[in-house]
Design a protein around this motif. Structure first.
Motif, PDB file in Angstrom:
ATOM      1  N   GLY A  28      21.088 -12.795  43.212  1.00 30.12           N
ATOM      2  CA  GLY A  28      20.432 -11.495  43.265  1.00 30.12           C
ATOM      3  C   GLY A  28      18.931 -11.557  43.074  1.00 30.12           C
ATOM      4  N   VAL A  29      18.341 -12.728  43.301  1.00 34.61           N
ATOM      5  CA  VAL A  29      16.906 -12.914  43.103  1.00 34.61           C
ATOM      6  C   VAL A  29      16.171 -12.743  44.424  1.00 34.61           C
ATOM      7  CG1 VAL A  29      15.107 -14.491  42.280  1.00 34.61           C
ATOM      8  CG2 VAL A  29      17.405 -14.572  41.268  1.00 34.61           C
ATOM      9  N   ARG A  30      15.136 -11.922  44.416  1.00 39.13           N
ATOM     10  CA  ARG A  30      14.240 -11.822  45.564  1.00 39.13           C
ATOM     11  C   ARG A  30      13.220 -12.947  45.463  1.00 39.13           C
ATOM     12  NH1 ARG A  30       9.687  -7.057  46.391  1.00 39.13           N
ATOM     13  NH2 ARG A  30       8.735  -7.887  48.303  1.00 39.13           N
ATOM     14  N   ILE A  31      13.046 -13.726  46.523  1.00 40.00           N
ATOM     15  CA  ILE A  31      12.055 -14.803  46.530  1.00 40.00           C
ATOM     16  C   ILE A  31      10.907 -14.424  47.449  1.00 40.00           C
ATOM     17  CG2 ILE A  31      11.576 -17.222  46.972  1.00 40.00           C
ATOM     18  CD1 ILE A  31      14.471 -17.859  46.514  1.00 40.00           C
ATOM     19  N   VAL A  32       9.705 -14.441  46.893  1.00 38.59           N
ATOM     20  CA  VAL A  32       8.478 -14.229  47.656  1.00 38.59           C
ATOM     21  C   VAL A  32       7.771 -15.572  47.766  1.00 38.59           C
ATOM     22  CG1 VAL A  32       6.258 -13.038  47.741  1.00 38.59           C
ATOM     23  CG2 VAL A  32       8.275 -11.863  46.823  1.00 38.59           C
ATOM     24  N   ALA A  33       7.562 -16.054  48.986  1.00 43.65           N
ATOM     25  CA  ALA A  33       6.930 -17.350  49.216  1.00 43.65           C
ATOM     26  C   ALA A  33       5.481 -17.141  49.626  1.00 43.65           C
ATOM     27  CB  ALA A  33       7.682 -18.125  50.293  1.00 43.65           C
ATOM     28  N   ILE A  34       4.568 -17.705  48.852  1.00 40.58           N
ATOM     29  CA  ILE A  34       3.130 -17.493  49.052  1.00 40.58           C
ATOM     30  C   ILE A  34       2.464 -18.813  49.399  1.00 40.58           C
ATOM     31  CG2 ILE A  34       1.010 -16.645  47.994  1.00 40.58           C
ATOM     32  CD1 ILE A  34       2.817 -15.105  45.993  1.00 40.58           C
ATOM     33  N   GLY A  35       1.847 -18.879  50.567  1.00 37.39           N
ATOM     34  CA  GLY A  35       1.142 -20.081  50.997  1.00 37.39           C
ATOM     35  C   GLY A  35      -0.355 -19.847  51.049  1.00 37.39           C
ATOM     36  N   VAL A  36      -1.119 -20.850  50.633  1.00 35.94           N
ATOM     37  CA  VAL A  36      -2.574 -20.745  50.605  1.00 35.94           C
ATOM     38  C   VAL A  36      -3.182 -21.875  51.429  1.00 35.94           C
ATOM     39  CG1 VAL A  36      -4.629 -20.570  49.164  1.00 35.94           C
ATOM     40  CG2 VAL A  36      -2.415 -19.812  48.264  1.00 35.94           C
ATOM     41  N   GLY A  37      -4.045 -21.516  52.384  1.00 33.41           N
ATOM     42  CA  GLY A  37      -4.741 -22.527  53.157  1.00 33.41           C
ATOM     43  C   GLY A  37      -4.078 -22.860  54.482  1.00 33.41           C
TER      44      GLY A  37
END
Length: 216
Positions: A152-161
């Motif tokens: 039940g976990v929402r995963i937000v994937a954040i990439g930089v560059g």
């Protein structure tokens, strides 16, 4: 001391209780200066939520060649104490084993043996400036992310560059809208408010799922 770039006022903070985890890239491709900006991002985003006894809780997994749960959900009960701990996070300067970060988050935080609460919304923010380091022993990013999402976990994937693999982020994230890309680490800091608003909206909109038995 790195001054906060952005923080919501008390009246603007998200009042919904949640368990929030940050999976922080601590690899050698991130400079010392940019690693400080990553830590500022984590502190400022965490300050957007109602971190308090009985309220929201925050945890941190740092990863490079390995992965460590540096801050557990029960360690801190205020945004100020959490910020002080984040400032002390070690810059490990190794490789980029995203798979191990997801594995550690599952076992220590969100799986049946983890410390997350059943009755509150859960969200994980994974940050990286690169892509999964190739290794013959590497775990499937899709499978590890699915184990977490099945809790039940929402995963937000954040990439930089520019070195980020967008397809990897899409594999990890709950959906395409949960893939966030920033051109620079300064640009990452500018995204605190919209990310916080999206998270708070999801806390209110998404029902708590039934408990999943993972057989452990």
């Amino acid at each position: 001391m790195c001054e906060p770039f952005f923080a919501l006022s008390v009246t603007e903070r998200c009042n919904s209780n949640a368990d929030i985890a940050f999976l922080v890239d601590s690899s050698g491709s991130i400079s010392r200066e940019n690693y400080e900006k990553v830590k500022t991002f984590v502190s400022n985003l965490a300050a957007s939520f109602n971190i308090s006894p009985g309220g929201s809780r925050v945890a941190v997994v740092i990863y490079s060649t390995g992965a460590t749960t540096a801050i557990k959900f029960d360690d801190f009960t205020s945004a100020d104490s959490f910020e002080r701990a984040v400032k002390l996070l070690k810059h490990e300067r190794g490789f980029t084993r995203i798979d191990l970060a997801l594995q550690r988050a599952y076992y220590d935080l969100f799986g049946r043996r983890g410390s997350s609460r059943y009755e509150v919304p859960k969200i994980a923010f994974l940050l990286t400036d690169g892509k999964q380091t190739e290794d013959s022993q590497a775990l499937s990013l899709g499978k590890m992310a699915r184990l977490i999402k099945d809790q039940g976990v929402r995963i937000v994937a954040i990439g930089v560059g520019k070195q980020v693999e967008t397809q990897e982020l899409m594999t990890i994230a709950t959906n395409e809208k949960d893939v966030i890309q920033a051109d620079t680490f300064d640009n990452l800091l500018e995204k605190v408010q919209p990310i916080a608003e999206s998270a708070c909206e999801s806390f209110l909109a998404v029902p708590i799922p039934e408990e999943i038995d993972d057989g452990k």
